[in-house]
Design a protein around this motif. Structure first.
Motif, PDB file in Angstrom:
ATOM      1  N   GLY A  78     -20.277 116.597 -61.078  1.00  0.00           N
ATOM      2  CA  GLY A  78     -20.206 115.279 -61.723  1.00  0.00           C
ATOM      3  C   GLY A  78     -21.550 114.558 -61.734  1.00  0.00           C
ATOM      4  N   LEU A  79     -22.605 115.295 -61.941  1.00  0.00           N
ATOM      5  CA  LEU A  79     -23.955 114.698 -61.925  1.00  0.00           C
ATOM      6  C   LEU A  79     -24.292 114.105 -63.305  1.00  0.00           C
ATOM      7  CD1 LEU A  79     -25.787 117.523 -59.915  1.00  0.00           C
ATOM      8  CD2 LEU A  79     -24.687 115.458 -59.034  1.00  0.00           C
ATOM      9  N   PRO A  80     -25.298 113.225 -63.366  1.00  0.00           N
ATOM     10  CA  PRO A  80     -25.627 112.561 -64.645  1.00  0.00           C
ATOM     11  C   PRO A  80     -25.854 113.549 -65.800  1.00  0.00           C
ATOM     12  CG  PRO A  80     -26.910 111.608 -62.863  1.00  0.00           C
ATOM     13  CD  PRO A  80     -26.190 112.770 -62.286  1.00  0.00           C
ATOM     14  N   HIS A  81     -25.344 113.181 -66.984  1.00  0.00           N
ATOM     15  CA  HIS A  81     -25.427 114.094 -68.142  1.00  0.00           C
ATOM     16  C   HIS A  81     -26.862 114.320 -68.615  1.00  0.00           C
ATOM     17  CE1 HIS A  81     -26.291 111.028 -71.187  1.00  0.00           C
ATOM     18  NE2 HIS A  81     -25.601 110.227 -70.385  1.00  0.00           N
ATOM     19  N   GLN A 117     -28.938 105.178 -60.974  1.00  0.00           N
ATOM     20  CA  GLN A 117     -27.808 104.235 -60.897  1.00  0.00           C
ATOM     21  C   GLN A 117     -27.959 103.294 -59.692  1.00  0.00           C
ATOM     22  OE1 GLN A 117     -25.611 104.237 -63.365  1.00  0.00           O
ATOM     23  NE2 GLN A 117     -26.561 106.036 -64.284  1.00  0.00           N
ATOM     24  N   ASN A 118     -28.675 103.756 -58.675  1.00  0.00           N
ATOM     25  CA  ASN A 118     -28.794 102.945 -57.444  1.00  0.00           C
ATOM     26  C   ASN A 118     -29.841 101.851 -57.631  1.00  0.00           C
ATOM     27  OD1 ASN A 118     -27.457 105.299 -56.910  1.00  0.00           O
ATOM     28  ND2 ASN A 118     -28.162 105.436 -54.802  1.00  0.00           N
ATOM     29  N   THR A 119     -29.544 100.705 -57.046  1.00  0.00           N
ATOM     30  CA  THR A 119     -30.453  99.577 -57.257  1.00  0.00           C
ATOM     31  C   THR A 119     -31.096  99.084 -55.963  1.00  0.00           C
ATOM     32  OG1 THR A 119     -28.510  98.177 -57.181  1.00  0.00           O
ATOM     33  CG2 THR A 119     -29.400  98.685 -59.382  1.00  0.00           C
ATOM     34  N   ASP A 120     -30.760  99.718 -54.832  1.00  0.00           N
ATOM     35  CA  ASP A 120     -31.330  99.206 -53.571  1.00  0.00           C
ATOM     36  C   ASP A 120     -32.834  99.507 -53.474  1.00  0.00           C
ATOM     37  OD1 ASP A 120     -31.532 101.815 -51.643  1.00  0.00           O
ATOM     38  OD2 ASP A 120     -29.779 101.921 -52.965  1.00  0.00           O
ATOM     39  N   ALA A 121     -33.473  98.780 -52.567  1.00  0.00           N
ATOM     40  CA  ALA A 121     -34.943  98.823 -52.449  1.00  0.00           C
ATOM     41  C   ALA A 121     -35.459 100.220 -52.131  1.00  0.00           C
ATOM     42  CB  ALA A 121     -35.392  97.839 -51.375  1.00  0.00           C
ATOM     43  N   GLY A 125     -39.352 119.545 -62.731  1.00  0.00           N
ATOM     44  CA  GLY A 125     -37.895 119.694 -62.748  1.00  0.00           C
ATOM     45  C   GLY A 125     -37.263 118.980 -61.563  1.00  0.00           C
ATOM     46  N   PHE A 126     -37.900 119.131 -60.413  1.00  0.00           N
ATOM     47  CA  PHE A 126     -37.393 118.508 -59.182  1.00  0.00           C
ATOM     48  C   PHE A 126     -37.411 116.978 -59.319  1.00  0.00           C
ATOM     49  CE2 PHE A 126     -37.804 116.860 -54.886  1.00  0.00           C
ATOM     50  CZ  PHE A 126     -36.894 117.623 -54.173  1.00  0.00           C
ATOM     51  N   ALA A 127     -38.544 116.454 -59.750  1.00  0.00           N
ATOM     52  CA  ALA A 127     -38.709 114.997 -59.823  1.00  0.00           C
ATOM     53  C   ALA A 127     -37.814 114.386 -60.900  1.00  0.00           C
ATOM     54  CB  ALA A 127     -40.174 114.662 -60.109  1.00  0.00           C
ATOM     55  N   SER A 128     -37.732 115.015 -62.063  1.00  0.00           N
ATOM     56  CA  SER A 128     -36.932 114.391 -63.128  1.00  0.00           C
ATOM     57  C   SER A 128     -35.440 114.447 -62.792  1.00  0.00           C
ATOM     58  CB  SER A 128     -37.228 115.017 -64.492  1.00  0.00           C
ATOM     59  OG  SER A 128     -36.996 116.376 -64.451  1.00  0.00           O
ATOM     60  N   THR A 129     -34.998 115.519 -62.118  1.00  0.00           N
ATOM     61  CA  THR A 129     -33.578 115.591 -61.722  1.00  0.00           C
ATOM     62  C   THR A 129     -33.258 114.496 -60.704  1.00  0.00           C
ATOM     63  OG1 THR A 129     -33.639 117.972 -62.100  1.00  0.00           O
ATOM     64  CG2 THR A 129     -31.788 117.147 -60.818  1.00  0.00           C
ATOM     65  N   TRP A 130     -34.132 114.341 -59.723  1.00  0.00           N
ATOM     66  CA  TRP A 130     -33.922 113.300 -58.723  1.00  0.00           C
ATOM     67  C   TRP A 130     -33.952 111.905 -59.358  1.00  0.00           C
ATOM     68  CZ3 TRP A 130     -31.772 112.185 -54.385  1.00  0.00           C
ATOM     69  CH2 TRP A 130     -31.592 113.165 -53.408  1.00  0.00           C
ATOM     70  N   LYS A 131     -34.781 111.766 -60.363  1.00  0.00           N
ATOM     71  CA  LYS A 131     -34.866 110.469 -61.059  1.00  0.00           C
ATOM     72  C   LYS A 131     -33.496 110.129 -61.677  1.00  0.00           C
ATOM     73  CE  LYS A 131     -36.939 108.961 -64.972  1.00  0.00           C
ATOM     74  NZ  LYS A 131     -37.873 109.003 -66.083  1.00  0.00           N
ATOM     75  N   TYR A 132     -32.890 111.109 -62.317  1.00  0.00           N
ATOM     76  CA  TYR A 132     -31.561 110.892 -62.912  1.00  0.00           C
ATOM     77  C   TYR A 132     -30.524 110.608 -61.840  1.00  0.00           C
ATOM     78  CZ  TYR A 132     -33.512 112.839 -67.233  1.00  0.00           C
ATOM     79  OH  TYR A 132     -34.273 113.074 -68.350  1.00  0.00           O
ATOM     80  N   LEU A 133     -30.662 111.295 -60.705  1.00  0.00           N
ATOM     81  CA  LEU A 133     -29.674 111.123 -59.631  1.00  0.00           C
ATOM     82  C   LEU A 133     -29.772 109.739 -58.984  1.00  0.00           C
ATOM     83  CD1 LEU A 133     -30.053 114.670 -57.985  1.00  0.00           C
ATOM     84  CD2 LEU A 133     -27.993 113.812 -59.107  1.00  0.00           C
ATOM     85  N   LEU A 134     -30.953 109.167 -59.019  1.00  0.00           N
ATOM     86  CA  LEU A 134     -31.163 107.874 -58.347  1.00  0.00           C
ATOM     87  C   LEU A 134     -31.069 106.671 -59.278  1.00  0.00           C
ATOM     88  CD1 LEU A 134     -34.235 108.649 -56.023  1.00  0.00           C
ATOM     89  CD2 LEU A 134     -31.864 108.433 -55.312  1.00  0.00           C
TER      90      LEU A 134
END
Lengths: 231, 145
Positions: free
Chosen positions: A216-219, B71-75, B60-69
């Motif tokens: 369920g990871l971002p699209h 949504q989060n808004t904390d500092a 690839g590592f950095a852009s995937t993590w960017k997408y994963l993070l």
């Protein structure tokens, strides 16, 4: 009388310069095997020495030219190869980075829970694929595909003419079947390898996309992965 | 007239000498060019493949993590995102298509340093032997020097 004098002077000068040329040729002669050929007359001896000397000039020029040509083209070759090599590993590098990010994300999100086998297996397969890509690059360069000029030269050597007979290709196939151990040209093999590597990459990218869906990871991750697929 | 003729003889000898040497030189130059291109390509291809593999791994590592993070808004996440974006920017600006660029070795060092910062920040338990980043780095240090 004047004409006769002129002719005598001319003949004397010619003999004089002939001697100069001979001594000059003697000084730079390469092989002296034929020098003691007693049957050879002065003129044929000069011819041989002249030929040897000019052969040496051609050889000297060739060696200097080969060094200069190599020096002048080395950087250009490096640049070409660098760009080609870079293009061939960009996709697998990105894919591996993506799967590593997913793996590390899972470890942080689910501490104490083992990373799904699908992720670790995929990472192993990508690593294998990565080695195959690097190996294929090295292999291609160890056995470079023949250039068009090489092939046309070989064809000229073999006196291969145009394909005028209707069954000539068929005969070529039969010859190929008769001698399976005969080495094939490298070009079709490298094309085959590149094709199978791109198929394998597409498969690995698809497996990664499935994992993104499962977890369920971002699209956006899938959108980026889609771009890695090759035609 | 006779002197002119004798001059011609010497000129012919010298001309022939240059002509034969020039002929050999041209043929040698063509062969040398071929050899240089092949040798250069061999080295360039190997270096380009390794460098690109390494940098695109980081990308690839950095852009995937960017997408994963995102949504989060904390500092904490914002700080991580900033570092990731900085790494992505460095990779995008890196002249990977210009191996002769004087910027390349310097940029490569910056990218590696930034990636190390990302690793520290994420406390990522990556198996380095599996990723072979360290091996790549060692090889690249040699090739870029």
């Amino acid at each position: 009388q004047l004409l006769a004098d002129e002719n005598t002077r001319g003949a004397n000068l010619t003999t004089h310069y002939k001697l100069i040329i001979m001594s000059w040729l003697n000084a730079s002669v390469l092989s002296s095997d034929d020098v003691f050929d007693e049957t050879a007359d002065e003129l044929s001896l000069m011819d041989k020495e002249w030929t040897n000397n000019m052969k040496k000039r051609v050889l000297d020029g060739y060696v200097d030219g080969a060094d200069a040509g190599e020096d002048a083209s080395l950087q250009e070759g490096f640049n070409q190869g660098f760009i080609e090599g870079a293009a061939r590993t960009a996709a697998v590098g990105t894919l591996k980075g993506t799967v590593c990010a997913i793996q590390s994300w899972y470890q942080i999100q689910h501490p104490g829970t083992p990373v799904p086998a699908s992720v670790t297996e995929l990472l192993q397969l990508i690593t294998q694929h990565e080695h195959q890509v690097l190996d294929s690059i090295n292999k291609d360069l160890e056995n470079p595909p023949q250039t068009v000029s090489d092939i046309s030269e070989s064809m000229e050597d073999l006196e291969v003419k145009g394909c005028s007979e209707s069954d000539c290709c068929k005969r070529a196939e039969n010859m190929d079947m008769d001698s399976p151990s005969q080495p094939h040209t490298n070009c079709p093999e490298s094309v085959k390898t590149t094709f199978s590597l791109s198929q394998s990459l597409n498969h690995l990218v698809q497996r990664c996309m499935d994992i993104v869906t499962e977890l369920g990871l971002p699209h956006e991750i899938k959108d980026d992965l889609e771009k890695l697929k090759t035609q | 007239m006779a002197i002119e003729r004798s001059g011609d003889i010497f000129d012919s000898i010298l001309l022939a000498d240059d002509m034969f040497r020039g002929e050999g030189y041209r043929e040698g130059y063509a062969q040398g060019t071929c050899r240089g291109l092949m040798g250069g390509r061999r080295h360039g291809s190997s270096h380009g493949a390794r460098l690109s593999n390494e940098f695109y791994f980081y990308h690839g590592f950095a852009s995937t993590w960017k997408y994963l993070l995102q949504q989060n808004t904390d500092a904490k996440c914002r700080k991580r995102l900033k570092v990731l974006e900085s790494l992505l920017g460095l990779i995008q600006d890196c002249p990977l298509v210009d191996p002769q660029s004087a910027k390349l070795p310097n940029d490569a060092e910056k990218i590696r340093a930034k990636f190390r910062q990302v690793m520290e920040l994420f406390v990522v338990c990556l198996q380095l032997d599996q990723i072979s980043c360290l091996q790549l780095e060692q090889r690249l240090h040699v090739s870029l020097e």
